[in-house]
Motif scaffolding. Structure first.
Motif, PDB file in Angstrom:
ATOM      1  N   ASN A 151       0.814  -1.227   0.000  1.00  0.00           N
ATOM      2  CA  ASN A 151       0.000   0.000   0.000  1.00  0.00           C
ATOM      3  C   ASN A 151       0.849   1.280   0.000  1.00  0.00           C
ATOM      4  N   TYR A 152       2.146   1.123  -0.299  1.00  0.00           N
ATOM      5  CA  TYR A 152       3.074   2.258  -0.474  1.00  0.00           C
ATOM      6  C   TYR A 152       3.205   3.124   0.777  1.00  0.00           C
ATOM      7  N   THR A 153       3.203   2.495   1.959  1.00  0.00           N
ATOM      8  CA  THR A 153       3.373   3.249   3.210  1.00  0.00           C
ATOM      9  C   THR A 153       4.606   2.780   3.999  1.00  0.00           C
ATOM     10  N   LEU A 154       5.519   2.039   3.359  1.00  0.00           N
ATOM     11  CA  LEU A 154       6.677   1.514   4.083  1.00  0.00           C
ATOM     12  C   LEU A 154       7.531   2.633   4.680  1.00  0.00           C
ATOM     13  N   LEU A 155       7.629   3.753   3.982  1.00  0.00           N
ATOM     14  CA  LEU A 155       8.492   4.836   4.445  1.00  0.00           C
ATOM     15  C   LEU A 155       8.065   5.362   5.819  1.00  0.00           C
ATOM     16  N   GLU A 156       6.799   5.195   6.167  1.00  0.00           N
ATOM     17  CA  GLU A 156       6.295   5.702   7.440  1.00  0.00           C
ATOM     18  C   GLU A 156       6.941   5.018   8.641  1.00  0.00           C
ATOM     19  N   VAL A 157       7.441   3.804   8.475  1.00  0.00           N
ATOM     20  CA  VAL A 157       8.028   3.081   9.612  1.00  0.00           C
ATOM     21  C   VAL A 157       9.546   2.975   9.522  1.00  0.00           C
ATOM     22  N   LEU A 158      10.143   3.678   8.553  1.00  0.00           N
ATOM     23  CA  LEU A 158      11.600   3.673   8.441  1.00  0.00           C
ATOM     24  C   LEU A 158      12.206   4.772   9.310  1.00  0.00           C
ATOM     25  N   ASN A 159      13.385   4.495   9.830  1.00  0.00           N
ATOM     26  CA  ASN A 159      14.101   5.427  10.703  1.00  0.00           C
ATOM     27  C   ASN A 159      14.906   6.398   9.843  1.00  0.00           C
ATOM     28  N   LYS A 160      14.443   7.653   9.754  1.00  0.00           N
ATOM     29  CA  LYS A 160      15.105   8.661   8.927  1.00  0.00           C
ATOM     30  C   LYS A 160      16.122   9.418   9.774  1.00  0.00           C
ATOM     31  N   VAL A 161      17.371   9.429   9.314  1.00  0.00           N
ATOM     32  CA  VAL A 161      18.473   9.994  10.095  1.00  0.00           C
ATOM     33  C   VAL A 161      19.114  11.142   9.318  1.00  0.00           C
ATOM     34  N   PRO A 162      19.109  12.367   9.858  1.00  0.00           N
ATOM     35  CA  PRO A 162      19.828  13.469   9.198  1.00  0.00           C
ATOM     36  C   PRO A 162      21.333  13.185   9.186  1.00  0.00           C
ATOM     37  N   VAL A 163      22.008  13.535   8.089  1.00  0.00           N
ATOM     38  CA  VAL A 163      23.455  13.335   7.999  1.00  0.00           C
ATOM     39  C   VAL A 163      24.113  14.589   7.442  1.00  0.00           C
ATOM     40  N   LYS A 164      25.404  14.718   7.727  1.00  0.00           N
ATOM     41  CA  LYS A 164      26.184  15.847   7.233  1.00  0.00           C
ATOM     42  C   LYS A 164      27.551  15.348   6.796  1.00  0.00           C
ATOM     43  N   LYS A 165      28.269  16.210   6.124  1.00  0.00           N
ATOM     44  CA  LYS A 165      29.609  15.883   5.654  1.00  0.00           C
ATOM     45  C   LYS A 165      30.487  15.413   6.813  1.00  0.00           C
ATOM     46  N   GLY A 166      31.188  14.295   6.605  1.00  0.00           N
ATOM     47  CA  GLY A 166      32.080  13.751   7.619  1.00  0.00           C
ATOM     48  C   GLY A 166      31.471  12.686   8.504  1.00  0.00           C
ATOM     49  N   ASP A 167      30.156  12.519   8.445  1.00  0.00           N
ATOM     50  CA  ASP A 167      29.509  11.476   9.253  1.00  0.00           C
ATOM     51  C   ASP A 167      29.912  10.093   8.750  1.00  0.00           C
ATOM     52  N   VAL A 168      29.876   9.130   9.664  1.00  0.00           N
ATOM     53  CA  VAL A 168      30.180   7.735   9.346  1.00  0.00           C
ATOM     54  C   VAL A 168      29.016   6.870   9.799  1.00  0.00           C
ATOM     55  N   ILE A 169      28.491   6.073   8.895  1.00  0.00           N
ATOM     56  CA  ILE A 169      27.335   5.227   9.179  1.00  0.00           C
ATOM     57  C   ILE A 169      27.711   3.770   8.963  1.00  0.00           C
ATOM     58  N   VAL A 170      27.539   2.959   9.995  1.00  0.00           N
ATOM     59  CA  VAL A 170      27.783   1.520   9.889  1.00  0.00           C
ATOM     60  C   VAL A 170      26.468   0.828   9.546  1.00  0.00           C
ATOM     61  N   VAL A 171      26.477   0.079   8.455  1.00  0.00           N
ATOM     62  CA  VAL A 171      25.285  -0.641   8.003  1.00  0.00           C
ATOM     63  C   VAL A 171      25.550  -2.133   8.143  1.00  0.00           C
ATOM     64  N   LYS A 172      24.934  -2.738   9.141  1.00  0.00           N
ATOM     65  CA  LYS A 172      25.152  -4.163   9.382  1.00  0.00           C
ATOM     66  C   LYS A 172      24.197  -5.005   8.536  1.00  0.00           C
ATOM     67  N   PRO A 173      24.584  -6.248   8.216  1.00  0.00           N
ATOM     68  CA  PRO A 173      23.683  -7.130   7.482  1.00  0.00           C
ATOM     69  C   PRO A 173      22.338  -7.223   8.203  1.00  0.00           C
ATOM     70  N   GLY A 174      21.276  -7.235   7.424  1.00  0.00           N
ATOM     71  CA  GLY A 174      19.937  -7.333   8.000  1.00  0.00           C
ATOM     72  C   GLY A 174      19.289  -5.998   8.298  1.00  0.00           C
ATOM     73  N   THR A 175      20.049  -4.903   8.249  1.00  0.00           N
ATOM     74  CA  THR A 175      19.498  -3.579   8.542  1.00  0.00           C
ATOM     75  C   THR A 175      18.933  -2.964   7.273  1.00  0.00           C
ATOM     76  N   VAL A 176      17.647  -2.656   7.263  1.00  0.00           N
ATOM     77  CA  VAL A 176      17.040  -1.987   6.119  1.00  0.00           C
ATOM     78  C   VAL A 176      17.640  -0.589   6.018  1.00  0.00           C
ATOM     79  N   HIS A 177      17.904  -0.132   4.784  1.00  0.00           N
ATOM     80  CA  HIS A 177      18.597   1.142   4.644  1.00  0.00           C
ATOM     81  C   HIS A 177      18.431   1.714   3.247  1.00  0.00           C
ATOM     82  N   ALA A 178      18.759   3.003   3.120  1.00  0.00           N
ATOM     83  CA  ALA A 178      18.801   3.662   1.816  1.00  0.00           C
ATOM     84  C   ALA A 178      19.518   4.989   1.938  1.00  0.00           C
TER      85      ALA A 178
END
Length: 338
Positions: A151-178
């Motif tokens: 029903n095209y509402t998946l984005l409503e339950v995703l964790n949106k994180v603000p980022v800036k230059k120099g940030d480091v994000i660790v993405v582990k297997p199994g973690t939904v991301h974009a």
């Protein structure tokens, strides 16, 4: 006595997808014959998508052929791995990437015959207000995920994180991301091309078809718990003085990655492994004369000391250095000059 070997400039494999842009061409020195580039595979031994040496007497050799013909470049620690373990990319997200998830090594080797995918993102550029999706903002069930995809509402339950230059994000297997629009990212990962696309905003490819989703496999590996935001940006300063610094971005079984900020000069060395060095700001020069421009990736030989001079006037020389992670008692050694 450390044997002197020339730094090897690498020409990346270039890929374009519908979300790519022109920043890697205009600002990072990538293929000028292209009009759009989504990503470049800066250090890659992945079949049919390898980076190639483009300087010196070894010019034209791929990473996999170098491992066979010149194993000393890669050092003794490469023998701890069944296959080349690293893949380093540059990514230009002019538009949002798909909502996706990567499998663990266990799942990937059992069902796909290749490594899984642990990765980190180093945010090299970010528009004001840029963000990523990382995990869920609440605990969800797999049934709810499927319903929200439909029903095209998946984005409503995703964790949106603000980022800036120099940030480091660790993405582990199994973690939904974009990655979302407005980002240039250095992605450091296992040597794998496994991505399970969960949701793609209903976009269509150049032939008018909706892009393929991999919902069943994604649900097999996905972590449905609420994401813990306290684990974001946990990098550690290893060295620091008035002008120079070394920051640990991440270390795991596959790689050890640092950010280097250098004002004037430095020496860099790793006893038992090669180093991949990618310049993200400024410009420089090896003492042997090779120029280092923004966006260049060099392969530095194991057990070899390299001297680098900052030639960027008032700009700091900022680079990402990566080596192997398994059983590495002696990691990358950086010595700053005056």
């Amino acid at each position: 006595m450390i044997e002197k070997k020339s730094p090897l400039l690498l020409e990346p494999f270039v890929a374009d997808y519908l979300w790519g842009g022109s920043k890697l061409i205009k600002e990072w020195g990538k293929d000028p014959l292209k009009t759009k580039i989504a990503e470049t595979w800066e250090l890659s031994a992945y079949p049919n998508k390898e980076s190639i040496v483009c300087s010196g007497p070894l010019s034209g050799k791929s990473i996999s052929s170098l491992i066979k013909s010149h194993p000393a470049i890669f050092g003794s620690k490469i023998k701890d791995y069944l296959e080349f373990p690293l893949l380093i990319k540059m990514i230009d997200a002019e538009q949002n990437l798909s909502i996706q998830v990567h499998p663990s090594d266990y799942y990937a080797t059992k069902y796909e015959g290749q490594l899984g995918k642990s990765e980190i993102w180093y945010i090299a550029e970010a528009y004001e207000g840029a963000a990523i999706y990382l995990g869920f903002n609440k605990k969800v069930s797999k049934e709810e995920i499927v319903e929200r995809i439909n029903n095209y509402t998946l984005l409503e339950v995703l964790n949106k994180v603000p980022v800036k230059k120099g940030d480091v994000i660790v993405v582990k297997p199994g973690t939904v991301h974009a990655l979302l629009r407005g980002l240039v990212v250095i992605e450091i990962q296992e040597n794998s091309n496994l991505t399970y696309r969960l949701y793609d905003y209903g976009r269509r490819d150049s032939s008018g078809k909706e892009r393929e989703l991999h919902i069943d496999k994604a649900l097999d590996v996905i972590n449905t718990k609420k994401f813990d935001n306290s684990k974001i940006n946990s990098s550690v300063i290893l060295q620091k003085d008035s002008y120079d610094s070394v920051r640990l971005l991440d270390e795991n079984e596959y790689f050890y990655a640092i950010e280097i900020n250098m004002k004037q000069t430095m020496k860099i060395h790793c006893k038992n492994s090669f180093i991949s060095l990618t310049l993200v700001e400024g410009e420089g020069e090896f003492s042997s004369g090779e120029r280092i421009n923004k966006g260049n990736t060099f392969l530095l030989s194991a057990d070899t000391e390299y001297s680098i001079i900052n030639t960027g006037n008032e700009l700091n020389f900022k680079a990402i250095a990566v080596t192997l992670g398994k059983n590495m008692e002696e990691k990358i050694d950086v010595l700053f000059g005056n």
